[in-house]
Motif scaffolding. Sequence first.
Motif, PDB file in Angstrom:
ATOM      1  N   SER A  70       1.035  -0.683   0.133  1.00  0.00           N
ATOM      2  CA  SER A  70      -0.378   0.355   0.013  1.00  0.00           C
ATOM      3  C   SER A  70       1.209   1.842   0.045  1.00  0.00           C
ATOM      4  CB  SER A  70      -0.623  -0.033   0.800  1.00  0.00           C
ATOM      5  OG  SER A  70      -1.479  -1.040   0.911  1.00  0.00           O
ATOM      6  N   TYR A  71       2.204   0.969   0.686  1.00  0.00           N
ATOM      7  CA  TYR A  71       2.788   2.277   0.375  1.00  0.00           C
ATOM      8  C   TYR A  71       3.952   2.519   0.045  1.00  0.00           C
ATOM      9  CZ  TYR A  71      -0.072   3.700   4.930  1.00  0.00           C
ATOM     10  OH  TYR A  71      -1.503   3.908   5.640  1.00  0.00           O
ATOM     11  N   GLY A  72       4.221   1.473  -0.114  1.00  0.00           N
ATOM     12  CA  GLY A  72       5.409   1.317  -1.080  1.00  0.00           C
ATOM     13  C   GLY A  72       7.161   0.710  -0.265  1.00  0.00           C
ATOM     14  N   TYR A  73       6.870   0.934   1.310  1.00  0.00           N
ATOM     15  CA  TYR A  73       7.895   0.618   1.623  1.00  0.00           C
ATOM     16  C   TYR A  73       7.281  -0.245   3.757  1.00  0.00           C
ATOM     17  CZ  TYR A  73       5.679   4.833   4.157  1.00  0.00           C
ATOM     18  OH  TYR A  73       5.368   5.197   4.769  1.00  0.00           O
ATOM     19  N   TRP A  74       8.093  -0.816   4.136  1.00  0.00           N
ATOM     20  CA  TRP A  74       8.014  -1.572   5.132  1.00  0.00           C
ATOM     21  C   TRP A  74       8.349  -0.263   6.339  1.00  0.00           C
ATOM     22  CZ3 TRP A  74       6.734  -6.236   4.474  1.00  0.00           C
ATOM     23  CH2 TRP A  74       7.446  -6.820   3.968  1.00  0.00           C
ATOM     24  N   LYS A  75       7.090  -0.354   7.231  1.00  0.00           N
ATOM     25  CA  LYS A  75       6.095   0.344   8.068  1.00  0.00           C
ATOM     26  C   LYS A  75       5.231  -0.759   8.939  1.00  0.00           C
ATOM     27  CE  LYS A  75       3.049   3.862   8.952  1.00  0.00           C
ATOM     28  NZ  LYS A  75       2.033   4.415   8.474  1.00  0.00           N
ATOM     29  N   GLN A  76       6.134  -0.663  10.380  1.00  0.00           N
ATOM     30  CA  GLN A  76       5.440  -1.458  11.587  1.00  0.00           C
ATOM     31  C   GLN A  76       3.801  -1.042  12.367  1.00  0.00           C
ATOM     32  OE1 GLN A  76       7.998  -2.712  14.652  1.00  0.00           O
ATOM     33  NE2 GLN A  76       6.932  -1.887  15.674  1.00  0.00           N
ATOM     34  N   PRO A  77       3.173  -1.130  11.911  1.00  0.00           N
ATOM     35  CA  PRO A  77       1.692  -0.386  12.719  1.00  0.00           C
ATOM     36  C   PRO A  77       1.910  -0.209  13.846  1.00  0.00           C
ATOM     37  CG  PRO A  77       1.870  -3.042  12.274  1.00  0.00           C
ATOM     38  CD  PRO A  77       2.949  -2.570  11.428  1.00  0.00           C
ATOM     39  N   ASN A  78       1.092   0.299  14.450  1.00  0.00           N
ATOM     40  CA  ASN A  78       1.099   1.024  16.056  1.00  0.00           C
ATOM     41  C   ASN A  78       0.939   0.012  16.215  1.00  0.00           C
ATOM     42  OD1 ASN A  78       0.903   3.587  14.766  1.00  0.00           O
ATOM     43  ND2 ASN A  78      -1.328   3.563  14.730  1.00  0.00           N
ATOM     44  N   GLY A  79       1.377  -0.132  18.342  1.00  0.00           N
ATOM     45  CA  GLY A  79       1.214  -1.622  18.497  1.00  0.00           C
ATOM     46  C   GLY A  79       1.087  -3.230  17.762  1.00  0.00           C
ATOM     47  N   ILE A  80       2.214  -3.613  16.595  1.00  0.00           N
ATOM     48  CA  ILE A  80       2.140  -4.647  16.537  1.00  0.00           C
ATOM     49  C   ILE A  80       2.275  -5.611  17.277  1.00  0.00           C
ATOM     50  CG2 ILE A  80       4.817  -4.504  16.592  1.00  0.00           C
ATOM     51  CD1 ILE A  80       4.894  -5.373  13.904  1.00  0.00           C
ATOM     52  N   MET A  81       2.817  -5.497  18.700  1.00  0.00           N
ATOM     53  CA  MET A  81       2.483  -7.191  19.453  1.00  0.00           C
ATOM     54  C   MET A  81       0.968  -6.902  19.981  1.00  0.00           C
ATOM     55  SD  MET A  81       5.423  -8.236  19.339  1.00  0.00           S
ATOM     56  CE  MET A  81       4.796  -9.400  20.411  1.00  0.00           C
ATOM     57  N   PHE A  82       0.260  -6.135  19.835  1.00  0.00           N
ATOM     58  CA  PHE A  82      -1.183  -5.961  20.498  1.00  0.00           C
ATOM     59  C   PHE A  82      -1.830  -6.689  18.580  1.00  0.00           C
ATOM     60  CE2 PHE A  82      -0.055  -3.506  23.387  1.00  0.00           C
ATOM     61  CZ  PHE A  82       0.131  -4.142  24.864  1.00  0.00           C
ATOM     62  N   ARG A  83      -1.271  -6.285  17.671  1.00  0.00           N
ATOM     63  CA  ARG A  83      -1.890  -6.592  16.505  1.00  0.00           C
ATOM     64  C   ARG A  83      -1.960  -8.410  16.640  1.00  0.00           C
ATOM     65  NH1 ARG A  83      -3.833  -2.851  13.898  1.00  0.00           N
ATOM     66  NH2 ARG A  83      -2.649  -0.161  14.397  1.00  0.00           N
ATOM     67  N   ALA A  84       0.154  -8.903  17.062  1.00  0.00           N
ATOM     68  CA  ALA A  84      -0.560 -10.418  16.984  1.00  0.00           C
ATOM     69  C   ALA A  84      -1.458 -11.344  18.225  1.00  0.00           C
ATOM     70  CB  ALA A  84       0.633 -10.685  16.896  1.00  0.00           C
TER      71      ALA A  84
END
Length: 218
Positions: A59-73
């Motif tokens: 979507s963005y063309g680059y790697w971006k860590q989403p907010n709260g990635i551990m909670f998302r997992a």
Amino acid sequence: MKKGDFIWGGILIIWILILVIPVSRDLFITVTGEYPYISGFIKFAVLATMGELLGIRISYGYWKQPNGIMFRAIVWGVIGIVITLGLPVFSKGVEAAQEVGKLPFKESIFAHAFLTSAIMNILQSPAVFLFHKCTDTYIDIRHYKNGGRVSLRDITNKIDWYTYIDFTVLKTIPFFWIPCHTIVFLFEPQYQVIVSAFASIALGLILAMANKSKLKSF
């Protein structure tokens, strides 16, 4: 290609090798059979998160860590438990309905797979996707509020309901998930976990791309 592309691809290759090499594949199936909910949690927490990261990359063309990635997992893991339970529940339910004549084509393997997939996705998937959208939105709002209190009204006001209904429910369910899970249910139960493992990558990818505009302006 960026460094993240190689890291993501390397992790995917490791998963493929685990599922292709006979010894590790048999161990995977055994562990999944003995500890279905734990393995379902881990499988989705890892692979669906990978799909979500890939969706953001596309979507963005680059790697971006989403907010709260551990909670998302963790949320993905919970969804994995629900789907792990749903696979046999809907499969056996359709089988029972066919036995008593409440569903047609009792002798057809394909019909059983298709009906199971259709009923599961029509009844379960909208709730699963809504749960994901609400928790996803909660994590984002809490991030922007620096850990402040988030109300149910905050969540419902920020969700893009049009995208949820128009794209997630009315497009991905009939045109992707029903065909995808029809293929899953054509496999023997012990192999369904392997196929669904890769489907979880697609789940994360599709929802991440659908959620690119998931929140209205903060």
